[in-house]
Design an enzyme around this catalytic site. Structure first.
Site, PDB file in Angstrom:
ATOM      1  N   ILE A  60      36.423  34.536  49.844  1.00 56.98           N
ATOM      2  CA  ILE A  60      36.385  34.244  48.401  1.00 56.98           C
ATOM      3  C   ILE A  60      37.788  34.321  47.828  1.00 56.98           C
ATOM      4  O   ILE A  60      38.475  35.339  47.986  1.00 56.98           O
ATOM      5  CB  ILE A  60      35.466  35.263  47.671  1.00 56.98           C
ATOM      6  N   ASN A  85      37.270  30.077  44.183  1.00 56.72           N
ATOM      7  CA  ASN A  85      36.945  30.559  42.844  1.00 56.72           C
ATOM      8  C   ASN A  85      38.187  30.866  42.002  1.00 56.72           C
ATOM      9  O   ASN A  85      38.126  30.809  40.776  1.00 56.72           O
ATOM     10  CB  ASN A  85      36.084  31.827  42.984  1.00 56.72           C
ATOM     11  N   TYR A  95      43.755  22.220  32.785  1.00 52.79           N
ATOM     12  CA  TYR A  95      42.503  22.803  33.305  1.00 52.79           C
ATOM     13  C   TYR A  95      41.470  21.707  33.563  1.00 52.79           C
ATOM     14  O   TYR A  95      40.839  21.671  34.622  1.00 52.79           O
ATOM     15  CB  TYR A  95      41.982  23.828  32.291  1.00 52.79           C
ATOM     16  N   LYS A 100      40.069  20.706  37.340  1.00 56.76           N
ATOM     17  CA  LYS A 100      38.649  20.805  37.709  1.00 56.76           C
ATOM     18  C   LYS A 100      38.081  19.418  38.056  1.00 56.76           C
ATOM     19  O   LYS A 100      37.254  19.303  38.974  1.00 56.76           O
ATOM     20  CB  LYS A 100      37.844  21.462  36.584  1.00 56.76           C
ATOM     21  N   THR A 151      34.359  36.939  30.965  1.00 56.18           N
ATOM     22  CA  THR A 151      35.396  37.434  31.890  1.00 56.18           C
ATOM     23  C   THR A 151      36.732  37.449  31.142  1.00 56.18           C
ATOM     24  O   THR A 151      36.815  37.046  29.983  1.00 56.18           O
ATOM     25  CB  THR A 151      35.546  36.492  33.108  1.00 56.18           C
TER      26      THR A 151
HETATM   27  N1  LIG Z   1      34.704  32.392  32.495  1.00 51.88           N
HETATM   28  C1  LIG Z   1      34.134  31.225  32.235  1.00 51.88           C
HETATM   29  O1  LIG Z   1      33.517  31.022  31.173  1.00 51.88           O
HETATM   30  C2  LIG Z   1      34.223  30.120  33.252  1.00 51.88           C
HETATM   31  C3  LIG Z   1      33.557  28.911  32.961  1.00 51.88           C
HETATM   32  C4  LIG Z   1      33.611  27.869  33.889  1.00 51.88           C
HETATM   33  C5  LIG Z   1      34.321  28.042  35.072  1.00 51.88           C
HETATM   34  N2  LIG Z   1      34.960  29.216  35.325  1.00 51.88           N
HETATM   35  C6  LIG Z   1      35.702  29.323  36.593  1.00 51.88           C
HETATM   36  O2  LIG Z   1      35.322  30.513  37.267  1.00 51.88           O
HETATM   37  C7  LIG Z   1      36.394  30.940  38.132  1.00 51.88           C
HETATM   38  C8  LIG Z   1      36.643  32.421  37.926  1.00 51.88           C
HETATM   39  O3  LIG Z   1      37.120  32.631  36.607  1.00 51.88           O
HETATM   40  P1  LIG Z   1      36.801  33.958  35.778  1.00 51.88           P
HETATM   41  O4  LIG Z   1      36.176  33.522  34.512  1.00 51.88           O
HETATM   42  O5  LIG Z   1      36.134  34.959  36.641  1.00 51.88           O
HETATM   43  O6  LIG Z   1      38.290  34.404  35.393  1.00 51.88           O
HETATM   44  P2  LIG Z   1      39.132  35.722  35.713  1.00 51.88           P
HETATM   45  O7  LIG Z   1      38.326  36.950  35.463  1.00 51.88           O
HETATM   46  O8  LIG Z   1      40.392  35.523  34.975  1.00 51.88           O
HETATM   47  O9  LIG Z   1      39.381  35.663  37.303  1.00 51.88           O
HETATM   48  C9  LIG Z   1      40.284  34.745  37.851  1.00 51.88           C
HETATM   49  C10 LIG Z   1      40.474  35.101  39.330  1.00 51.88           C
HETATM   50  O10 LIG Z   1      41.451  34.164  39.849  1.00 51.88           O
HETATM   51  C11 LIG Z   1      42.488  34.899  40.469  1.00 51.88           C
HETATM   52  N3  LIG Z   1      43.790  34.259  40.306  1.00 51.88           N
HETATM   53  C12 LIG Z   1      44.350  33.795  39.155  1.00 51.88           C
HETATM   54  N4  LIG Z   1      45.618  33.415  39.389  1.00 51.88           N
HETATM   55  C13 LIG Z   1      45.856  33.653  40.712  1.00 51.88           C
HETATM   56  C14 LIG Z   1      46.988  33.504  41.553  1.00 51.88           C
HETATM   57  N5  LIG Z   1      48.167  33.063  41.076  1.00 51.88           N
HETATM   58  N6  LIG Z   1      46.877  33.840  42.856  1.00 51.88           N
HETATM   59  C15 LIG Z   1      45.718  34.346  43.342  1.00 51.88           C
HETATM   60  N7  LIG Z   1      44.611  34.507  42.594  1.00 51.88           N
HETATM   61  C16 LIG Z   1      44.688  34.183  41.295  1.00 51.88           C
HETATM   62  C17 LIG Z   1      42.498  36.244  39.762  1.00 51.88           C
HETATM   63  O11 LIG Z   1      43.049  37.228  40.624  1.00 51.88           O
HETATM   64  P3  LIG Z   1      44.449  38.026  40.375  1.00 51.88           P
HETATM   65  O12 LIG Z   1      44.760  37.965  38.921  1.00 51.88           O
HETATM   66  O13 LIG Z   1      44.161  39.368  40.920  1.00 51.88           O
HETATM   67  O14 LIG Z   1      45.437  37.262  41.205  1.00 51.88           O
HETATM   68  C18 LIG Z   1      41.017  36.505  39.533  1.00 51.88           C
HETATM   69  O15 LIG Z   1      40.437  37.114  40.653  1.00 51.88           O
HETATM   70  C19 LIG Z   1      37.594  30.041  37.770  1.00 51.88           C
HETATM   71  O16 LIG Z   1      37.729  29.014  38.737  1.00 51.88           O
HETATM   72  C20 LIG Z   1      37.199  29.456  36.420  1.00 51.88           C
HETATM   73  O17 LIG Z   1      37.831  28.219  36.191  1.00 51.88           O
HETATM   74  C21 LIG Z   1      34.931  30.254  34.448  1.00 51.88           C
END
Ligand SMILES: NC(=O)c1ccc[n+]([C@@H]2O[C@H](COP(=O)([O-])OP(=O)(O)OC[C@H]3O[C@@H](n4cnc5c(N)ncnc54)[C@H](OP(=O)(O)O)[C@@H]3O)[C@@H](O)[C@H]2O)c1
Length: 238
Positions: free
Chosen positions: A7, A76, A143, A147, A180
């Protein structure tokens, strides 16, 4: 033999919930991010394409030396930033965004399919997409583009791996709106950078965001449903 789930971005949010749930379901797991912790964490910064590709390749090669009964990669990791009109965006920051949101998933998928090619185990790649792939948002051009690119990539790789034995599936899942860090970042924007910010503040105020655990359960339930390879599915449509 065990099942293995890899993951990206498993340190927080949806990725952390997916990691917990896969563990509870008996899968061996590894997660790749900057700030994760524990024995299953592998430090990896997808902003650096060359180094992160080496980290993934090394980890996948090591894991591929064992035999697994089922293999899963969940792409992810993601970021919304930089948010704002593209004319005011630093081009270097645009490249970084594309490395994290799109390049990392492409590299991880290619390395996963190559390193585990000799294993006699079904494989599935799950790309975490977003409704933003098909809905334009002012200030989210990077973004939305990343996507949309991820979904196009999903469809093409499905063609490349049609009718393989053991089966290889690749699907993209739009997980819906989740509480999140990413949503906190959205709500903190001013309208000059993100015109639709009020919509997200209202969703939050009305308690309409899913928890990360709820979203992770929906994502994994969809993955288990045997969706056709190349499918792009929104959890809100099923
Ligand atoms: N939240 C929503 O409403 C929503 C809606 C649709 C889709 N999504 C998608 O769901 C997925 C997870 O997002 P989330 O909402 O859980 O956001 P989040 O809490 O900000 O988590 C983002 C994750 O991506 C990792 N990440 C970010 N930059 C990185 C880098 N430079 N290198 C390695 N890892 C990196 C972060 O890890 P570190 O910071 O530890 O590196 C963290 O584990 C994303 O693809 C997002 O586009 C989210």
């Amino acid at each position: 033999m065990s099942k293995l789930a890899l993951i990206t971005g498993g340190s927080t949010g949806l990725g952390a919930a997916l990691l917990r749930l896969q563990r509870e379901q008996g899968w061996q797991v590894r997660e790749y991010s900057r700030s994760g912790s524990g024995a299953d964490h592998i430090a990896c910064d997808f902003a650096d394409p060359a180094v992160s590709a080496q980290v993934l390749a090394h980890s996948f090669a090591e894991l591929a030396a064992q035999s697994w009964s089922e293999l899963r990669l969940i792409n992810n990791a993601g970021t919304l930033e930089p948010i704002g009109p593209i004319a005011q965006t630093d081009p270097a920051a645009s490249f970084t965004h594309l490395h994290i949101n799109l390049g990392a998933s492409i590299a991880a998928t290619g390395l996963f399919l190559r390193h585990f090619a000799h294993q006699n185990a079904p494989r599935c790649v799950i790309n975490i997409s977003s409704g933003a792939a098909s809905n334009p948002y002012h200030g989210w051009s990077l973004y939305c583009a990343s996507k949309a690119g991820l979904e196009a990539f999903t469809r093409c790789v499905a063609l490349e791996h049609a009718n393989t034995t053991p089966p290889t599936r690749i699907i993209a899942i739009r997980p819906g709106v989740i509480e999140t860090n990413m949503q906190a970042t959205i709500r903190a924007q001013d309208t000059a950078h993100f015109q639709q910010v009020d919509k997200f503040r209202q969703l939050h105020a009305a308690g309409q965001l899913q928890s990360a655990d709820q979203a992770a359960q929906k994502v994994l339930a969809l993955a288990e449903r045997g969706l056709e390879s190349g499918a792009v599915v929104d959890v809100r449509d099923v």
